[in-house]
Design an enzyme around this catalytic site. Structure first.
Site, short mmCIF file in Angstrom:
data_model
loop_
_atom_site.label_atom_id
_atom_site.label_comp_id
_atom_site.label_asym_id
_atom_site.label_seq_id
_atom_site.Cartn_x
_atom_site.Cartn_y
_atom_site.Cartn_z
N SER A 233 -13.81 -4.47 1.42
CA SER A 233 -14.80 -3.72 0.45
C SER A 233 -16.17 -4.20 0.73
O SER A 233 -16.98 -4.78 -0.05
CB SER A 233 -14.43 -3.94 -0.98
OG SER A 233 -13.13 -3.59 -1.41
N PRO A 234 -16.43 -4.29 2.04
CA PRO A 234 -17.94 -4.81 2.51
C PRO A 234 -19.03 -3.69 1.71
O PRO A 234 -20.17 -4.03 1.78
CB PRO A 234 -17.80 -4.88 3.82
CG PRO A 234 -16.98 -3.81 4.37
CD PRO A 234 -15.85 -3.90 3.31
N TYR B 52 0.65 -0.97 0.09
CA TYR B 52 -0.15 -0.11 -0.10
C TYR B 52 0.70 1.20 -0.01
O TYR B 52 1.57 1.54 0.89
CB TYR B 52 -0.74 -0.06 1.30
CG TYR B 52 -1.80 -1.20 1.16
CD1 TYR B 52 -2.13 -1.78 0.15
CD2 TYR B 52 -2.58 -1.35 2.51
CE1 TYR B 52 -3.25 -3.03 0.27
CE2 TYR B 52 -3.57 -2.57 2.42
CZ TYR B 52 -4.03 -3.28 1.53
OH TYR B 52 -4.55 -4.28 1.48
N GLN C 173 -8.22 -13.31 3.83
CA GLN C 173 -9.10 -12.01 3.53
C GLN C 173 -9.42 -11.92 2.22
O GLN C 173 -8.64 -11.63 1.39
CB GLN C 173 -7.83 -10.96 3.87
CG GLN C 173 -8.42 -9.44 4.01
CD GLN C 173 -7.53 -8.50 4.35
OE1 GLN C 173 -7.45 -7.50 3.45
NE2 GLN C 173 -6.81 -8.52 5.44
N ASN D 298 -19.69 4.31 10.27
CA ASN D 298 -19.50 2.81 9.82
C ASN D 298 -19.60 1.82 11.36
O ASN D 298 -20.05 0.87 11.02
CB ASN D 298 -18.42 2.49 8.90
CG ASN D 298 -18.80 3.03 7.53
OD1 ASN D 298 -19.68 3.25 7.08
ND2 ASN D 298 -17.61 3.26 6.93
N SER E 2 -4.94 -14.14 1.68
CA SER E 2 -5.87 -13.48 1.28
C SER E 2 -5.96 -13.88 -0.09
O SER E 2 -5.29 -13.76 -1.15
CB SER E 2 -5.17 -11.90 1.33
OG SER E 2 -6.00 -10.92 0.42
N GLY F 225 -12.42 1.35 5.36
CA GLY F 225 -11.53 2.39 5.37
C GLY F 225 -12.24 3.79 5.36
O GLY F 225 -13.40 3.97 5.55
N ARG G 208 -14.68 7.83 -5.11
CA ARG G 208 -13.71 6.88 -5.47
C ARG G 208 -13.77 6.75 -7.15
O ARG G 208 -12.84 6.50 -7.65
CB ARG G 208 -13.81 5.33 -4.73
CG ARG G 208 -12.89 4.62 -5.24
CD ARG G 208 -13.06 3.38 -4.30
NE ARG G 208 -12.36 3.89 -3.13
CZ ARG G 208 -12.17 3.10 -1.97
NH1 ARG G 208 -12.30 1.64 -1.85
NH2 ARG G 208 -11.50 3.42 -0.75
N LYS H 286 -24.20 6.60 -2.86
CA LYS H 286 -23.86 7.85 -3.46
C LYS H 286 -24.01 7.83 -4.95
O LYS H 286 -24.00 8.87 -5.53
CB LYS H 286 -22.39 8.15 -2.91
CG LYS H 286 -21.42 7.37 -3.73
CD LYS H 286 -20.06 7.86 -3.25
CE LYS H 286 -19.72 7.64 -2.02
NZ LYS H 286 -18.36 7.72 -1.36
#
Length: 336
Positions: A206-207, A54, A177, A295, A152, A285, A228, A216
């Site tokens: 990414s739930p 990242y 993951q 959240n 993951s 996030g 995004r 949105k």
């Protein structure tokens, strides 16, 4: 905040976990990132997920700085290894012993800690023998640099093979993951049943479907400025598969269902993945502290069975369920 056991281990993690993919070190300024981490701590979140790739290490550094001064025993830090880091040389990716041993030390330096609670294989490495990878994991655990091992986006078959080797080596493979949301359900057919059998939990990313499940984005309308879907640094690529009017129209049908349980659409989406008893945590996030505060309200929510049925009916055949997508989306060769 509610806490759940990770796999069959004795480790408990917060069912809402804070993750800094696509934010820290790239999209969000460092001071805002630190505010988001503080908001997570204030909300009772104890688990924090990151990865060496990242922002090419910057995300780990920002997280390490943000958590400095916290009682280490009171938090759980997860990171990952696989994708290219550094100058992206021929040994700067994958799950070889060389890359893993060098990567864990680099991650610990950036995170300002002596150990991580969970060290995860960020993808399956088709070019390194699994025995080599799991032996490296075992040595990292025995050196005290990681407490538990996870993976993951591995397939059910890969998880089974890795779990067996971990057992033989005397370590615990406790988690996977994957991406998981109302719109992306590919783990339900094979990964989840295999994981339940083996005592492996899901820590899902990414739930909220990359933001699509917040409501949105509207059918027939351009995405909001600054969202995004407009981020050309990488965020737009990940959300593109859901930016379809057929999908967005179905998502709009979730509005009255969210109201029935007194949640926003985003909170409903996070609460939905937590209804799966194989899910130990949902990773959220944030680019603003307020998003964290909103959240976390999904923690501890129980969605009545009849509303789960309504959600399925509202979304119809839009969700992706093909279990083959896990393997199909995996790299065939190490990226360089």
């Amino acid at each position: 905040m509610e806490f759940r056991f990770l796999g069959r281990s004795g480790l408990k993690i917060s069912e809402i976990t804070y993750g800094n993919w696509l934010t820290h070190g790239s999209q969000v300024e460092n001071d805002v990132a630190k505010d988001c981490v503080q908001a997570a701590l204030d909300a009772g979140i104890s688990s924090f997920d990151t990865a060496d790739v990242y922002a090419n290490g910057a995300a780990e550094s920002v997280l390490g700085e943000a958590l400095a001064g916290e009682r280490r025993e009171s938090i759980e830090i997860f990171t990952k290894v696989y994708w290219p880091t550094g100058p992206k040389g021929h040994n700067d990716s994958g799950l070889s012993r060389k890359h893993m041993m060098e990567s864990i030390d680099a991650s610990l330096r950036r995170l300002r800690t002596d150990y991580v609670d969970l060290y995860q294989a960020h993808r399956y490495d088709t070019e390194t023998p699994l025995e080599e990878t799991m032996q490296a994991f075992a040595d990292i655990v025995r050196a005290g640099k990681a407490l538990y091992v996870g993976v993951s986006e591995w397939t059910g078959e890969q998880i089974r093979a890795g779990h067996e080797l971990a057992r033989q080596l005397g370590i615990q493979l406790v988690s996977n993951q994957p991406q998981y949301s109302m719109l992306w359900r590919v783990i339900e057919g094979e990964v989840v049943p295999t994981s339940k059998e083996l005592g492996v939990s899901q820590i899902v990313f990414s739930p909220i479907g990359q933001g699509v499940l917040t409501g949105k984005y509207r059918p027939g309308q351009p995405p909001p400025a600054g969202s995004r879907a407009t981020d050309e640094k990488g965020g737009a690529n990940f959300i593109r598969r859901f930016m379809d009017d057929a999908v967005l129209s179905r998502v709009a049908e979730l509005v009255p269902i969210a109201r029935e349980v007194g949640l926003s659409q985003a909170q409903l989406a996070v609460a939905w993945v937590l209804q799966n008893d194989n899910v130990a945590a949902a990773i959220i996030g944030a680019s603003r502290p307020e998003q964290v505060h909103e959240n976390v309200k999904a923690a501890g929510v129980v969605i009545p069975p009849e509303l789960l049925v309504k959600i399925d009916e509202a979304l119809g055949d839009v969700p992706e369920r093909d279990p083959g997508k896990t393997a199909a989306n995996a790299p065939r060769r190490r990226p360089g």
